[in-house]
Design a protein around this motif. Structure first.
Motif, PDB file in Angstrom:
ATOM      1  N   SER A 109      16.231  -7.144 -21.837  1.00 52.55           N
ATOM      2  CA  SER A 109      15.393  -6.655 -22.269  1.00 52.55           C
ATOM      3  C   SER A 109      14.242  -7.467 -22.803  1.00 52.55           C
ATOM      4  N   GLN A 143      10.571  -6.721 -21.417  1.00 58.96           N
ATOM      5  CA  GLN A 143       9.506  -6.434 -21.976  1.00 58.96           C
ATOM      6  C   GLN A 143       8.386  -7.299 -21.845  1.00 58.96           C
ATOM      7  N   THR A 172       4.853   1.243 -28.058  1.00 54.58           N
ATOM      8  CA  THR A 172       5.679   2.327 -27.765  1.00 54.58           C
ATOM      9  C   THR A 172       5.997   2.746 -26.202  1.00 54.58           C
ATOM     10  N   SER A 218       8.509   0.276 -25.017  1.00 52.79           N
ATOM     11  CA  SER A 218      10.002   0.700 -25.328  1.00 52.79           C
ATOM     12  C   SER A 218      10.521   1.711 -24.754  1.00 52.79           C
ATOM     13  N   GLN A 269      13.727   1.839 -22.347  1.00 55.15           N
ATOM     14  CA  GLN A 269      14.897   2.902 -22.860  1.00 55.15           C
ATOM     15  C   GLN A 269      15.296   3.620 -21.293  1.00 55.15           C
TER      16      GLN A 269
END
Length: 166
Positions: A11, A15, A26, A29, A33
């Motif tokens: 992750s 990222q 946001t 994220s 997900q």
């Protein structure tokens, strides 16, 4: 990188890849997900849909990570990948001294009026086109300009994502 590679990144690494496209927590994220993606098109459509949900406070924060248009060197605070994107996007802009001065003055006028940098997807545009857009957008209201900035930041993010993930 290949989509399969992106899907398998831890992750933190994933990222960083997404952050080089847009500094919108946001958005990053949500895209993280949703992994794994079955196709590049699914990733792109998810990224596009998420970009539509961006709110002004997060867009404003993201603007602080962008160099001014016409600045040939990206800010040192940007990651190496972001600097490469910025140089690639703005490197194609041919400007003479008069156009450079007009862009510089236009940037100052824009920042004075709106309180943040002028953001435009530079890729595929000439220096004169960028200046013409700047002059047109200086006539916008604050609300109109925020909508244009959101659109431009989304275009930049999606262009970068498309270049980053094959």
């Amino acid at each position: 990188m290949q989509l399969e590679t992106f899907n398998q990144l831890d992750s933190g690494e994933a990222q960083r890849v997404l952050q080089s496209c847009a500094h919108i927590p946001t958005w990053i994220s949500e895209l993280l997900q949703q992994r794994p993606y079955s196709s590049k098109e699914q990733l792109y459509q998810t990224a596009l849909a998420q970009a539509q949900t961006w709110q002004w406070p997060e867009i404003s924060a993201a603007l602080e990570q962008h160099p001014r248009i016409g600045e040939k060197k990206a800010a040192a605070v940007l990651s190496e990948k972001e600097q490469q994107f910025s140089q690639q996007e703005q490197g194609q802009i041919q400007t003479d001294a008069v156009l450079q001065l007009a862009l510089y003055q236009g940037n100052l006028d824009y920042e004075h009026k709106f309180g943040y940098i002028y953001l435009i997807r530079a890729a595929g545009r000439s220096g004169q086109q960028i200046l013409s857009e700047l002059q047109r957008r200086l006539k916008n209201t604050a609300e109109q300009e925020q909508a244009e900035v959101k659109q431009q930041l989304g275009e930049i993010a999606l262009l970068r994502l498309n270049q980053e993930i094959q």
